[in-house]
Design a protein around this motif. Structure first.
Motif, mmCIF file in Angstrom:
data_model
loop_
_atom_site.group_PDB
_atom_site.id
_atom_site.type_symbol
_atom_site.label_atom_id
_atom_site.label_comp_id
_atom_site.label_asym_id
_atom_site.label_seq_id
_atom_site.Cartn_x
_atom_site.Cartn_y
_atom_site.Cartn_z
ATOM 1 N N ALA A 174 0.824 -1.207 0.000
ATOM 2 C CA ALA A 174 0.000 0.000 0.000
ATOM 3 C C ALA A 174 0.860 1.260 0.000
ATOM 4 C CB ALA A 174 -0.935 -0.011 1.208
ATOM 5 N N LEU A 175 1.932 1.249 0.789
ATOM 6 C CA LEU A 175 2.835 2.406 0.835
ATOM 7 C C LEU A 175 3.548 2.570 -0.503
ATOM 8 C CD1 LEU A 175 4.467 2.052 4.395
ATOM 9 C CD2 LEU A 175 2.750 3.724 3.675
ATOM 10 N N SER A 176 3.983 1.473 -1.073
ATOM 11 C CA SER A 176 4.704 1.519 -2.343
ATOM 12 C C SER A 176 3.824 2.057 -3.468
ATOM 13 C CB SER A 176 5.220 0.124 -2.690
ATOM 14 O OG SER A 176 5.916 0.136 -3.910
ATOM 15 N N ASP A 177 2.599 1.565 -3.560
ATOM 16 C CA ASP A 177 1.706 1.982 -4.643
ATOM 17 C C ASP A 177 1.219 3.415 -4.476
ATOM 18 O OD1 ASP A 177 2.061 -0.521 -5.595
ATOM 19 O OD2 ASP A 177 -0.006 -1.218 -5.319
ATOM 20 N N SER A 178 1.057 3.845 -3.227
ATOM 21 C CA SER A 178 0.543 5.199 -2.988
ATOM 22 C C SER A 178 1.633 6.256 -3.053
ATOM 23 C CB SER A 178 -0.140 5.266 -1.619
ATOM 24 O OG SER A 178 0.813 5.083 -0.574
ATOM 25 N N GLY A 179 2.894 5.838 -2.895
ATOM 26 C CA GLY A 179 3.991 6.803 -2.861
ATOM 27 C C GLY A 179 3.993 7.625 -1.582
ATOM 28 N N LYS A 180 3.352 7.102 -0.540
ATOM 29 C CA LYS A 180 3.258 7.832 0.736
ATOM 30 C C LYS A 180 4.072 7.129 1.821
ATOM 31 C CE LYS A 180 0.121 10.699 -0.887
ATOM 32 N NZ LYS A 180 -1.294 10.548 -0.522
ATOM 33 N N ILE A 181 4.266 7.831 2.941
ATOM 34 C CA ILE A 181 4.893 7.244 4.126
ATOM 35 C C ILE A 181 3.953 7.472 5.309
ATOM 36 C CG2 ILE A 181 7.226 7.650 3.257
ATOM 37 C CD1 ILE A 181 7.402 10.023 5.206
ATOM 38 N N GLY A 182 4.056 6.605 6.315
ATOM 39 C CA GLY A 182 3.207 6.744 7.492
ATOM 40 C C GLY A 182 3.905 7.522 8.587
ATOM 41 N N VAL A 183 3.158 8.370 9.300
ATOM 42 C CA VAL A 183 3.685 9.120 10.449
ATOM 43 C C VAL A 183 3.094 8.487 11.705
ATOM 44 C CG1 VAL A 183 3.842 11.352 11.598
ATOM 45 C CG2 VAL A 183 3.852 11.236 9.099
ATOM 46 N N ALA A 184 3.969 8.128 12.660
ATOM 47 C CA ALA A 184 3.512 7.419 13.858
ATOM 48 C C ALA A 184 4.273 7.905 15.089
ATOM 49 C CB ALA A 184 3.709 5.921 13.675
ATOM 50 N N ARG A 208 13.067 3.026 24.865
ATOM 51 C CA ARG A 208 13.934 3.320 26.009
ATOM 52 C C ARG A 208 13.440 4.547 26.776
ATOM 53 N NH1 ARG A 208 17.774 2.194 21.878
ATOM 54 N NH2 ARG A 208 18.652 0.105 22.086
ATOM 55 N N SER A 209 12.168 4.507 27.132
ATOM 56 C CA SER A 209 11.529 5.530 27.975
ATOM 57 C C SER A 209 11.447 6.899 27.307
ATOM 58 C CB SER A 209 12.269 5.663 29.322
ATOM 59 O OG SER A 209 12.307 4.421 29.991
ATOM 60 N N LYS A 210 11.665 6.976 26.001
ATOM 61 C CA LYS A 210 11.558 8.253 25.301
ATOM 62 C C LYS A 210 10.547 8.124 24.171
ATOM 63 C CE LYS A 210 14.324 11.871 23.035
ATOM 64 N NZ LYS A 210 13.355 12.190 21.984
ATOM 65 N N GLU A 211 9.504 8.969 24.206
ATOM 66 C CA GLU A 211 8.521 8.952 23.127
ATOM 67 C C GLU A 211 9.119 9.611 21.897
ATOM 68 O OE1 GLU A 211 3.870 9.439 23.168
ATOM 69 O OE2 GLU A 211 4.794 11.425 23.056
ATOM 70 N N GLN A 212 8.954 8.966 20.762
ATOM 71 C CA GLN A 212 9.538 9.454 19.523
ATOM 72 C C GLN A 212 8.475 9.590 18.445
ATOM 73 O OE1 GLN A 212 14.059 8.465 19.873
ATOM 74 N NE2 GLN A 212 12.868 10.098 19.031
ATOM 75 N N LEU A 213 8.630 10.621 17.629
ATOM 76 C CA LEU A 213 7.850 10.739 16.412
ATOM 77 C C LEU A 213 8.610 9.932 15.368
ATOM 78 C CD1 LEU A 213 5.304 12.246 15.435
ATOM 79 C CD2 LEU A 213 6.809 14.070 14.619
ATOM 80 N N ALA A 214 7.901 9.231 14.491
ATOM 81 C CA ALA A 214 8.579 8.366 13.526
ATOM 82 C C ALA A 214 7.817 8.320 12.215
ATOM 83 C CB ALA A 214 8.713 6.953 14.094
ATOM 84 N N ILE A 215 8.528 7.909 11.183
ATOM 85 C CA ILE A 215 7.885 7.672 9.889
ATOM 86 C C ILE A 215 8.151 6.239 9.470
ATOM 87 C CG2 ILE A 215 7.991 10.091 9.184
ATOM 88 C CD1 ILE A 215 10.226 7.844 7.279
ATOM 89 N N VAL A 216 7.218 5.638 8.762
ATOM 90 C CA VAL A 216 7.357 4.271 8.266
ATOM 91 C C VAL A 216 7.326 4.329 6.748
ATOM 92 C CG1 VAL A 216 6.362 1.948 8.211
ATOM 93 C CG2 VAL A 216 6.226 3.328 10.308
ATOM 94 N N ARG A 217 8.354 3.771 6.111
ATOM 95 C CA ARG A 217 8.426 3.802 4.650
ATOM 96 C C ARG A 217 9.006 2.500 4.128
ATOM 97 N NH1 ARG A 217 13.515 5.257 2.403
ATOM 98 N NH2 ARG A 217 15.104 5.804 3.939
ATOM 99 N N VAL A 218 8.955 2.342 2.819
ATOM 100 C CA VAL A 218 9.473 1.130 2.180
ATOM 101 C C VAL A 218 10.945 1.339 1.829
ATOM 102 C CG1 VAL A 218 9.257 -0.444 0.218
ATOM 103 C CG2 VAL A 218 7.199 0.556 1.246
ATOM 104 N N TYR A 219 11.773 0.330 2.173
ATOM 105 C CA TYR A 219 13.196 0.357 1.833
ATOM 106 C C TYR A 219 13.547 -1.015 1.274
ATOM 107 C CZ TYR A 219 18.268 0.897 2.401
ATOM 108 O OH TYR A 219 19.628 0.982 2.180
ATOM 109 N N GLY A 220 13.693 -1.106 -0.050
ATOM 110 C CA GLY A 220 13.874 -2.402 -0.672
ATOM 111 C C GLY A 220 12.615 -3.237 -0.480
ATOM 112 N N GLN A 221 12.734 -4.416 0.091
ATOM 113 C CA GLN A 221 11.597 -5.266 0.398
ATOM 114 C C GLN A 221 11.203 -5.174 1.877
ATOM 115 O OE1 GLN A 221 9.737 -7.217 -1.829
ATOM 116 N NE2 GLN A 221 10.898 -5.943 -3.266
#
Length: 276
Positions: A129-139, A144-157
């Protein structure tokens, strides 16, 4: 590959059990500090400057300094409760955006996402779904006890998660000193600069680059090691407690005194036998 976090990522009603693996590694060469006189490694101790004594881990508490020498003490139970409340949550993808909308200054660290037991199908679905849409997810994720903002994307397979800074963690660019307010550039100089950029333009191939300093340092270390230009740390001599020293001296004195008496006793017994 070592697992640094286990949990799940969800988008909508789709839940994906995943494992997190560090995607990059620090290859800096760590050099130890030795005492020049005896080549022993230097150790660092936690010392209280007021009590002037070394402090053990069980005597240390965590605190937040809200003003000069004013602290709010937080005990381990309070911190552990907060950590569990956040870490036990699934990582939910909040929204989807285009990768080019995020400036590289926000990127922090990369992790490979691998499907955990039973998560293969949902993992493949999100990847497609990410590959076909050309989008990345924000999560959001807590590591380690630290809240982080993150992105999820496709890298190879693979699905790749990259932690990114929160906006208030990126310093205001307007606070950078001595930045020219206007472009006062001579056209001829600009044309020359553009020509140089054009000549040096190439396709990015990361394999072409290496850490020249690290390579040279490793070669120097190997040369010294092969030539046996090495040192050995001096082992610390065992210190015998004073009371142990006194005891050993007393035992040795007793032994010496006993050994001197034994011949006398034997002579006396021999004399008694002759008289009989």
């Amino acid at each position: 590959m070592h697992t640094v976090w286990k949990g799940s990522i969800s988008f909508g009603l789709v839940n994906i059990p995943v494992k997190l693996h560090t995607a990059t590694e620090n290859k800096d060469i760590k050099l130890r500090q030795l005492h020049k006189e005896c080549n022993s490694p230097i150790s660092y101790q936690k010392v209280c400057p007021v009590c002037d004594k070394e402090i053990k881990n069980e005597d240390i508490v965590k605190a937040y300094e809200y003003s000069k020498n004013k602290f709010v003490v937080l005990d381990d139970e309070e911190l552990e409760k907060l950590r569990k409340e956040n870490e036990e949550k699934a990582v939910e993808i909040i929204e989807f955006v285009k990768l080019e909308e995020i400036d590289p200054i926000y990127f922090e660290r990369s992790y490979f996402l691998a499907p955990d037991s039973g998560g293969g199908k949902a993992y493949a679905l999100l990847r497609k779904a990410l590959s076909d849409s050309g989008k990345i997810g924000v999560a959001k994720i807590t590591i380690r006890s630290k809240e982080q903002l993150a992105i999820v994307r496709v890298y190879g397979q693979t699905l790749l998660m990259e932690t990114i800074h929160f906006p208030d963690e990126v310093r205001n660019v307007e606070e950078v000193p001595n930045i020219p307010s206007e472009d006062k550039v001579v056209q001829k100089e600009l044309d020359t600069a553009l020509m140089l950029i054009d000549q040096l333009t190439a396709k990015f191939e990361p394999e072409k680059y290496q850490d020249d300093y690290r390579t040279a340092l490793l070669e120097l270390i190997e040369q010294k090691r092969s030539g046996e230009v090495t040192v050995t740390a001096t082992e610390k001599e065992a210190v015998v407690p004073s009371d142990m020293t006194d005891l050993m001296a007393a035992l040795q004195a007793s032994l010496d005194r006993t050994s001197k008496k034994k011949p006398t006793v034997r002579k006396r017994k021999t004399k008694e036998k002759k008289e009989a």
